[in-house]
Enzyme design. Structure first.
Site, PDB file in Angstrom:
ATOM      1  N   TYR A   1       0.809  -1.210   0.000  1.00 40.37           N
ATOM      2  CA  TYR A   1       0.000   0.000   0.000  1.00 40.37           C
ATOM      3  C   TYR A   1       0.854   1.276   0.000  1.00 40.37           C
ATOM      4  O   TYR A   1       0.759   2.116  -0.900  1.00 40.37           O
ATOM      5  CB  TYR A   1      -0.928  -0.022   1.219  1.00 40.37           C
ATOM      6  CG  TYR A   1      -2.062   0.954   1.098  1.00 40.37           C
ATOM      7  CD1 TYR A   1      -3.236   0.600   0.449  1.00 40.37           C
ATOM      8  CD2 TYR A   1      -1.937   2.242   1.600  1.00 40.37           C
ATOM      9  CE1 TYR A   1      -4.268   1.512   0.310  1.00 40.37           C
ATOM     10  CE2 TYR A   1      -2.964   3.152   1.470  1.00 40.37           C
ATOM     11  CZ  TYR A   1      -4.124   2.782   0.820  1.00 40.37           C
ATOM     12  OH  TYR A   1      -5.140   3.688   0.676  1.00 40.37           O
TER      13      TYR A   1
ATOM     14  N   ASN B   1      -2.257   7.817  15.748  1.00 40.67           N
ATOM     15  CA  ASN B   1      -3.344   6.870  15.533  1.00 40.67           C
ATOM     16  C   ASN B   1      -4.058   6.481  16.820  1.00 40.67           C
ATOM     17  O   ASN B   1      -5.260   6.213  16.813  1.00 40.67           O
ATOM     18  CB  ASN B   1      -2.813   5.632  14.813  1.00 40.67           C
ATOM     19  CG  ASN B   1      -2.623   5.882  13.324  1.00 40.67           C
ATOM     20  OD1 ASN B   1      -3.105   6.877  12.791  1.00 40.67           O
ATOM     21  ND2 ASN B   1      -1.911   5.000  12.657  1.00 40.67           N
TER      22      ASN B   1
ATOM     23  N   TYR C   1      -3.748  23.477  23.556  1.00 38.94           N
ATOM     24  CA  TYR C   1      -3.721  24.020  24.917  1.00 38.94           C
ATOM     25  C   TYR C   1      -3.552  22.955  25.991  1.00 38.94           C
ATOM     26  O   TYR C   1      -2.768  23.108  26.920  1.00 38.94           O
ATOM     27  CB  TYR C   1      -4.992  24.838  25.187  1.00 38.94           C
ATOM     28  CG  TYR C   1      -4.924  25.610  26.480  1.00 38.94           C
ATOM     29  CD1 TYR C   1      -4.230  26.819  26.534  1.00 38.94           C
ATOM     30  CD2 TYR C   1      -5.514  25.138  27.640  1.00 38.94           C
ATOM     31  CE1 TYR C   1      -4.140  27.532  27.719  1.00 38.94           C
ATOM     32  CE2 TYR C   1      -5.432  25.841  28.832  1.00 38.94           C
ATOM     33  CZ  TYR C   1      -4.743  27.036  28.863  1.00 38.94           C
ATOM     34  OH  TYR C   1      -4.648  27.734  30.033  1.00 38.94           O
TER      35      TYR C   1
ATOM     36  N   GLY D   1      -6.414  19.823  38.035  1.00 37.94           N
ATOM     37  CA  GLY D   1      -7.037  20.099  39.327  1.00 37.94           C
ATOM     38  C   GLY D   1      -8.051  21.210  39.195  1.00 37.94           C
ATOM     39  O   GLY D   1      -8.616  21.424  38.122  1.00 37.94           O
TER      40      GLY D   1
ATOM     41  N   CYS E   1     -13.485  22.970  38.458  1.00 38.85           N
ATOM     42  CA  CYS E   1     -14.366  22.650  37.324  1.00 38.85           C
ATOM     43  C   CYS E   1     -14.135  21.261  36.733  1.00 38.85           C
ATOM     44  O   CYS E   1     -15.070  20.475  36.579  1.00 38.85           O
ATOM     45  CB  CYS E   1     -14.205  23.708  36.227  1.00 38.85           C
ATOM     46  SG  CYS E   1     -14.778  25.348  36.717  1.00 38.85           S
TER      47      CYS E   1
END
Length: 457
Positions: free
Chosen positions: A10, A213, A255, A264, A267
């Site tokens: 391939y 992958n 980010y 931590g 949220c």
């Protein structure tokens, strides 16, 4: 250039056609006589969009040919591309017998060649394979690496069904080597493509295909878990993920992709737990989502283990809050680490300019009172106190003042959880939580890795 390609499956067939289309003279090499005959008849060895037309066209232009003779291929090319299969074994290891068989063949052929030869591995391989490949070539040929031949890793990122388009429109081109001249020459093969050419060392290049992958598999599985939850709630999962993907600042961005300390704050842990609970209440099995917290806990374990290598030393922590510029201590990984170290009797000092115990209120105060009830006894007033009185300095936050003072610290052990600054990494007394300078490569290789341009236009 004159190029030989070992393996006409391939990747080999696509590379053969596309390199020829770019004006190179390309020889395909394979032990399978049927594949060799197909190429020499102007026929592709695979079914893939556009490749049949390209092979026929380039055969007509006499730019491609194929042979079973590895010796002829080596003697009539300046660059050899290895594109043989590396299938998985039953236990998940790669079967590298075809790769190393090619190494033996090239080694034999190089015995009869006086000019410098470049070997490029396109096959998917594990870190360290290029070095072993080169060792085999040296052993058999009697030639010397980086004097008579060089090795380059150039992983392919081709998807079946769109391989030709992917070849001519890559997101980037990656070239890894310990030989600058070889890397630059291989980079020239791709200079016309509309993508950055990134040069790096061999091991970085070797692992990239696996990282890419695995992340693609993770994305698909994460999307399916979200879809399963949404389905039970009669929510359009495609609309949810379409909106998710529109955020290029945080969601689809670099980010959060920097290896380092655990997450931590208030949220992330709270909302992760909320989604896990929602899936549980809906009787939806979400193993990826459910194990995110476990991975985070393991990173805290890693930090504790790293520090406990120096358990009998005085430990100084720079930063306590969950990230720089805040006094939020809730679910701070630094708090979790310090709590465990205190329990083991370690002598600890902490500096964080953002923490004022008299100003802590609400759940923030409740959290720290539960985890480190006598925090005031560990806090000091300056970074200099940490430097003067501690043997091991642990960096938990990216505060600029930490960088400025640590640049001149050479007699203390520095353990960095956040990759504070690139200038610190090469210091002999420095350790990162999950990054390091590769000391196994030659001085020449490391110098090249620093000086080599990051892109070749």
């Amino acid at each position: 250039m004159r190029i030989s390609i070992f393996g006409l499956g391939y990747v080999g067939c696509v590379s053969l056609g596309c390199l020829a289309k770019n004006g190179h003279q390309v020889i395909g090499v394979d032990v399978n006589t049927t594949k060799v005959e197909q190429i020499n008849s102007g026929k592709a060895t695979i079914i893939e969009k556009d490749i049949a037309e390209i092979i026929a066209e380039q055969h007509e232009l006499n730019r491609i040919s194929a042979t079973t003779s590895f010796n002829d291929a080596i003697l009539n090319s300046e660059i050899s591309i290895v594109a043989v299969g590396t299938p998985s074994s039953k236990n998940g290891h790669l079967n590298l017998q075809y790769i190393y068989s090619v190494a033996e063949q090239i080694g034999v052929a190089l015995m009869n060649k006086d000019s410098f030869h470049i070997i490029v591995i396109r096959s998917t391989i594990m870190p360290g394979t290029c070095d072993e490949f080169a060792r085999i070539v040296e052993e058999i040929s009697g030639k010397e690496r980086n004097k008579d031949f060089a090795i380059v890793d150039n992983p392919e990122f081709l998807r079946e069904g769109s391989a030709v388009n992917d070849y001519f429109n890559p997101p980037l081109t990656l070239v890894g080597s310990d030989n600058r001249d070889a890397a630059e020459k291989v980079s020239l093969l791709y200079k016309h493509l509309p993508a950055e050419i990134i040069t790096t060392n061999l091991k970085v290049a070797e692992i990239m295909k696996y990282v890419n992958n695995t992340f693609h598999a993770l994305k698909i599985s994460f999307g399916n878990e979200i879809g399963n939850i949404c389905t039970e709630l009669n929510i359009d999962s495609h609309e949810v993920m379409n909106i998710f993907c529109k955020d290029k600042q945080l969601n689809i961005s670099p980010y959060y992709f920097k290896p380092g300390f655990a997450y931590g704050g208030s949220c992330l842990p709270k909302d992760l737990k909320g989604l896990q609970t929602l899936a549980h209440d809906l009787y939806i099995d979400t193993p990826i989502i459910n194990n995110v917290g476990k991975t985070n806990d393991l990173q805290i374990d890693r930090a504790v283990t790293l520090i406990l290598n120096h358990w009998n030393k005085k430990l100084g922590f720079l930063g306590l809050s969950f990230k720089a510029g805040t006094d939020d201590l809730r679910n701070s990984p630094a708090v979790a680490v310090i709590e465990r170290l205190i329990g083991k009797g370690c002598e600890i000092s902490i500096y964080d300019k953002n923490i004022n115990l008299s100003l802590l209120t609400g759940t923030n105060k409740e959290f720290i009172d539960e985890k480190i009830p006598h925090l005031s006894s560990f806090l000091v007033n300056s970074t200099q106190e940490i430097i003067d009185n501690c043997d091991v300095i642990i960096v938990n936050n990216k505060e600029k003042e930490f960088t400025d003072i640590l640049k001149n610290v050479n007699s203390k052990i520095i353990i960095d959880m956040v990759r504070l600054d690139e200038s610190l990494i090469s210091k002999q007394n420095y350790t990162g939580i999950n990054w390091a300078i590769d000391t196994s490569e030659s001085t020449e290789s490391k110098s090249w890795a620093i000086d080599m341009p990051k892109s070749i236009q």
